[in-house]
Design a protein around this motif. Structure first.
Motif, mmCIF file in Angstrom:
data_model
loop_
_atom_site.group_PDB
_atom_site.id
_atom_site.type_symbol
_atom_site.label_atom_id
_atom_site.label_comp_id
_atom_site.label_asym_id
_atom_site.label_seq_id
_atom_site.Cartn_x
_atom_site.Cartn_y
_atom_site.Cartn_z
ATOM 1 N N ILE A 24 3.476 -1.288 4.002
ATOM 2 C CA ILE A 24 2.974 0.079 3.949
ATOM 3 C C ILE A 24 4.145 0.986 3.585
ATOM 4 O O ILE A 24 5.152 1.020 4.289
ATOM 5 N N ILE A 25 4.015 1.697 2.472
ATOM 6 C CA ILE A 25 5.048 2.628 2.025
ATOM 7 C C ILE A 25 4.491 4.042 2.154
ATOM 8 O O ILE A 25 3.372 4.318 1.703
ATOM 9 N N THR A 26 5.251 4.927 2.786
ATOM 10 C CA THR A 26 4.799 6.310 2.899
ATOM 11 C C THR A 26 5.794 7.236 2.205
ATOM 12 O O THR A 26 6.985 6.945 2.108
ATOM 13 N N THR A 27 5.272 8.349 1.710
ATOM 14 C CA THR A 27 6.115 9.385 1.113
ATOM 15 C C THR A 27 5.465 10.740 1.343
ATOM 16 O O THR A 27 4.239 10.860 1.296
ATOM 17 N N ASN A 28 6.302 11.733 1.623
ATOM 18 C CA ASN A 28 5.822 13.106 1.810
ATOM 19 C C ASN A 28 5.895 13.909 0.516
ATOM 20 O O ASN A 28 5.701 15.121 0.522
ATOM 21 N N ARG A 29 6.243 13.225 -0.572
ATOM 22 C CA ARG A 29 6.294 13.803 -1.911
ATOM 23 C C ARG A 29 7.313 14.933 -2.023
ATOM 24 O O ARG A 29 7.086 15.939 -2.693
ATOM 25 N N THR A 30 8.466 14.772 -1.362
ATOM 26 C CA THR A 30 9.552 15.723 -1.574
ATOM 27 C C THR A 30 10.224 15.462 -2.920
ATOM 28 O O THR A 30 10.954 16.311 -3.427
ATOM 29 N N ARG A 31 10.007 14.274 -3.477
ATOM 30 C CA ARG A 31 10.401 13.974 -4.858
ATOM 31 C C ARG A 31 9.434 12.928 -5.399
ATOM 32 O O ARG A 31 8.740 12.254 -4.630
ATOM 33 N N GLU A 32 9.387 12.788 -6.690
ATOM 34 C CA GLU A 32 8.488 11.816 -7.306
ATOM 35 C C GLU A 32 9.079 10.409 -7.218
ATOM 36 O O GLU A 32 10.282 10.220 -7.409
ATOM 37 N N ILE A 33 8.242 9.442 -6.913
ATOM 38 C CA ILE A 33 8.633 8.034 -6.915
ATOM 39 C C ILE A 33 8.335 7.466 -8.294
ATOM 40 O O ILE A 33 7.305 7.770 -8.899
ATOM 41 N N HIS A 34 9.238 6.629 -8.803
ATOM 42 C CA HIS A 34 9.094 6.117 -10.166
ATOM 43 C C HIS A 34 7.834 5.261 -10.326
ATOM 44 O O HIS A 34 7.409 4.565 -9.405
ATOM 45 N N LEU A 46 0.851 -1.184 0.000
ATOM 46 C CA LEU A 46 0.000 0.000 0.000
ATOM 47 C C LEU A 46 0.888 1.237 0.000
ATOM 48 O O LEU A 46 1.713 1.422 0.899
ATOM 49 N N PHE A 47 0.745 2.058 -1.025
ATOM 50 C CA PHE A 47 1.562 3.261 -1.195
ATOM 51 C C PHE A 47 0.742 4.461 -0.745
ATOM 52 O O PHE A 47 -0.269 4.796 -1.370
ATOM 53 N N LEU A 48 1.166 5.106 0.336
ATOM 54 C CA LEU A 48 0.431 6.231 0.910
ATOM 55 C C LEU A 48 1.226 7.514 0.716
ATOM 56 O O LEU A 48 2.380 7.610 1.149
ATOM 57 N N GLU A 49 0.604 8.469 0.074
ATOM 58 C CA GLU A 49 1.260 9.743 -0.208
ATOM 59 C C GLU A 49 0.468 10.851 0.466
ATOM 60 O O GLU A 49 -0.758 10.772 0.584
ATOM 61 N N GLY A 50 1.154 11.891 0.907
ATOM 62 C CA GLY A 50 0.464 13.005 1.547
ATOM 63 C C GLY A 50 1.437 13.865 2.313
ATOM 64 O O GLY A 50 2.615 13.513 2.481
#
Length: 309
Positions: free
Chosen positions: A182-192, A45-49
């Motif tokens: 569970i993968i999280t990202t704060n979107r400081t860069r784009e994930i491929h 599950l890829f969670l961005e925000g």
């Protein structure tokens, strides 16, 4: 024999919402749906925000509610395989070499087999998640993946596709049961896209006022009701201001906790000015809100709550 201490996975979206609520995590139906599907389909599950909206807390809620261990990989710039996946215990290997030399052992192949065996393998979070030996697979949190380098992101493709890693000296290690990833990202860069395609995706947004008030009531039960309403209304308005970093739900909880510790039952300009460091994390933002902007927001909050009765 199945372990009765390991709860069953929720069998419907409504059950998932109740399950999360039981862990004090209030999720909208969209988020509950994608979590439910990720568990059913055994997909990451890829969670961005934005930071502080509760992405990491989802992994903690699943770990607690399902009674499964939480294995966390905190990403950072320069993260590599030896820190994230595995490395060899070099001091123990050197000791084995010296002991073998002292004993006069000359069988090179046997020595290499002993050196590169499980007993000299140091398992880092990725390998721990794949090689867990318990009754149920763990919850594997890959936190803030956008902080890691693209090279490490590429390495994860094998892990997320086949739930396995290849160690040249040992071969391929594959999970008997895929972990809940569970993968999280704060979107400081784009994930491929290659990594995203292996996951189910959800954007975790700031909660609306009613949901944030419910969260605050659960997390800071000692706060006065009127104070909680003012805090939530103030933070909601603050997020519409052009700040360098908007406060997340975590900051809302911290601010309400701080105000409760100070025995405040309502907001006032002086209290807001004194406690802004628990809500905002950049000096430019704090300086702006300490001025007329903060007082304007407070006036609007009080007027709206008064009108609402």
């Amino acid at each position: 024999m199945a372990d009765d201490t390991v709860p069953h996975l929720p069998q419907s979206i409504n059950e998932m919402m109740r399950f999360l609520e039981a862990q004090d995590y209030l999720a909208g139906r969209g988020l509950a749906t994608v979590i439910f599907l990720a568990l059913k389909m055994k997909r990451p599950l890829f969670l961005e925000g934005e930071a502080g909206v509760g992405k990491t807390e989802i992994a903690k809620a699943l770990s607690k509610g399902l009674n499964r261990p939480l294995i966390r990989l905190q990403c950072y710039e320069g993260l590599d395989v030896s820190s994230a996946v595995y490395e060899w215990n070099y001091p123990a290997q050197m000791l084995d070499i010296r002991l073998s030399e002292a004993a006069g052992l000359e069988d090179r192949e046997r020595l290499e087999a002993n050196l590169y065996s499980e007993r000299h393998l140091i398992r880092r979070p990725v390998l721990q998640a794949l090689g867990h030996a318990g009754e149920a697979a763990p919850v594997f949190l890959i936190d803030e993946l956008d902080r890691a380098d693209e090279a490490f992101e590429a390495y994860l493709l094998e892990v997320l596709s086949d739930f396995q890693v290849t160690i040249p000296e040992l071969g391929t290690i594959k999970a008997a049961e895929p972990p809940i990833v569970i993968i999280t990202t704060n979107r400081t860069r784009e994930i491929h896209d290659a990594l995203k395609r292996r996951c189910l995706y959800h954007w975790v947004d700031y909660p609306d006022a009613a949901q944030e008030l419910s969260i605050l009531t659960r997390k800071v039960p000692g706060a006065a009701e009127a104070l909680s309403r003012q805090v939530v209304s103030y933070v909601q308005k603050l997020r519409t201001v052009d700040l360098f970093k908007n406060p997340g739900v975590a900051e809302t909880i911290d601010w309400a906790t701080a105000l409760t510790e100070l025995d405040r039952i309502a907001l006032d300009p002086e209290t807001i000015s004194d406690t802004l460091g628990t809500l905002l994390k950049y000096q430019d933002d704090i300086a702006r809100i300490r001025g007329g902007e903060g007082e304007r927001i407070l006036s609007e909050v009080k007027a709206e709550l008064l009108a609402a009765g």
